[in-house]
Enzyme design. Sequence first.
Site, PDB file in Angstrom:
ATOM      1  CG  ASP A  52      -2.303   0.563   0.914  1.00  0.00           C
ATOM      2  OD1 ASP A  52      -2.391   1.790   0.740  1.00  0.00           O
ATOM      3  OD2 ASP A  52      -3.276  -0.201   0.837  1.00  0.00           O
TER       4      ASP A  52
ATOM      5  CG  HIS B 120      -5.230   3.870   0.764  1.00  0.00           C
ATOM      6  ND1 HIS B 120      -4.886   2.553   0.536  1.00  0.00           N
ATOM      7  CD2 HIS B 120      -6.422   4.048   0.147  1.00  0.00           C
ATOM      8  CE1 HIS B 120      -5.829   1.967  -0.199  1.00  0.00           C
ATOM      9  NE2 HIS B 120      -6.777   2.851  -0.441  1.00  0.00           N
TER      10      HIS B 120
ATOM     11  CB  SER C  33      -9.119   0.803  -0.725  1.00  0.00           C
ATOM     12  OG  SER C  33      -8.495   1.050  -1.952  1.00  0.00           O
TER      13      SER C  33
END
Length: 568
Positions: free
Chosen positions: A74, A301, A473
């Site tokens: 990621d 994220h 996600s």
Amino acid sequence: MKRLFIATSFLFGFGLVSAQSAAALDPMKDKDLMTWYHKDFSATNVYGINTENAYKYLESKGLKPKTVVVGVLDSGVEVDHPGLIKNMWKNPNEVPNNGKDDDGNGYVDDVHGWNFIGGKNGDIDADNLEVTRIVKKYQSVFEGADSSQNKTNQAKMPAEFEMYMKSKEIYTKKGMEAKQAFQTYSMINSMIPTMVSMLNGKVLTPEAVAAIKPTTQEQAMSAQVLSGIATDPQFAGKTPAEVETLLKAQMKEAITHFESQATKHYNLDFDPRAEIVGDNYDDYKEKYYGNNNYEGPDAGHGTHVAGIIAGLAHGDEVQYGVASKVAKIMAIRTVPNGDERDKDVANSIRYAVDNGAKILNMSFGKPVSPGKEVVWDAFKYAQDKGVLLVKAAGNDNEDLAENTYFPSNFKSTADAQPFISNMIVVGASTKDAEFLRASFSNYNQKMVDVFAPGQEIYAPVPDAKYRYEQGTSMASPVVAGAAAVLLAYMPNLKPEQIIESLVKTANKSSVNAMLPTNTNNRFDLISRSGGVIDLRKAAEYAYTNFCKAEGKASKPAYKKAAAKKKAK
């Protein structure tokens, strides 16, 4: 990795779906909302994944869990976040910060993982999108000054020409949209004082907005914005001052995002790779580059994803990851603010596999992939090592049979089966049983395996904070965490058995899937499973069909020895 913003609900039509007209509690205080994705569907009619009952079932069978390492490929992970620090993987053979490659794996001081998008000169933050790189690389080859040579090149390189034309179309269309979005969000930001004034001291509700009588164009647009956010849990019931604070924060994030798109993602002249990373990007065999900055410039994220998998409740925080009791997170920085590069994806997979990860979460994707063969080879490598790959389906509200989202486990959308058996592709669902598919989620009955909660998901973000995010996600790490629970208690499970257990036991629904088309517009027709995963049911299926069955077929060695001794 496509970010979603609340304001897009009325600008572009793929925003949040709220289950109520006004939030009963502040979302940042609503402990039920913070943990909704763990709920038992049969008891609540909310399509959670039944986390706690899964643990109870597995423990009732006398199974003892073994730690499972989950690689998070990621943007980076804040490894010292209080909700993650105790569940971070630590390389047992590496001495921290001594500047040496103690374990001889080619990566110096890789204590918690590795960063493949950094180097001696820092770390990549923003990068191009893949379509931009393709246009830059092939524009002079296929559309140069010599039209005769262009045609010759097009004939000699048909696959590259097809990829170039697809990339050019996306680059032109999306690049213009990014510029327009930047202008639109900037305009909304400038209207915030008008919105606050129009509320006239009242809290934000649909009724309060309906009572507003605009007299100018700016007021009419401001009222439209207020109407679009009035039912969102983050805004509903807030005072004008609170609405102002929240809107400013949202607009700042959106403006930063779309400014980056307009000036970097779709900028043919922007290329930070050579100076920062210092590798030969065209050399796909090169794998020893990067640094050990697991967090990078923006780990929002990746930290959120890691928390969904293995976050730990602490203090007043109730959030916990699906596999919080059994998983450790290996942080592999692969994705910049922009598109991941195929070389980095392949190397990240191989690094994670070689260093003990048994499940890899990949919450990213893109429409073209010039190095897909290298990534596919890494997929096969993971398959040969018995490693499960969990992949987000994407956030474009598209049918994957018509719009491939790389990296894909199908070499062609026409193929009946994926070319590997160790990947599960995940769409995003909501907590609203009537509007179950998250409106942004990609879908396809063959190419998406399961759906999982991916909207209004509360989890850690950097600086020891938490927030709600949405996207496939978020759905992907829910499944990665579920897979880790199954593997922890039944360590002999193969990736395909984990996938089968999750697919076969999903809670189905035939509600309208709210697709852009009316063809097969039912939730049970947009994935292989036809539903949302249920970890408790998957645990029972795996135990009954694989763990228990295997035990019956073959007695443990110590029992065989005892039986032999008794026979004598």
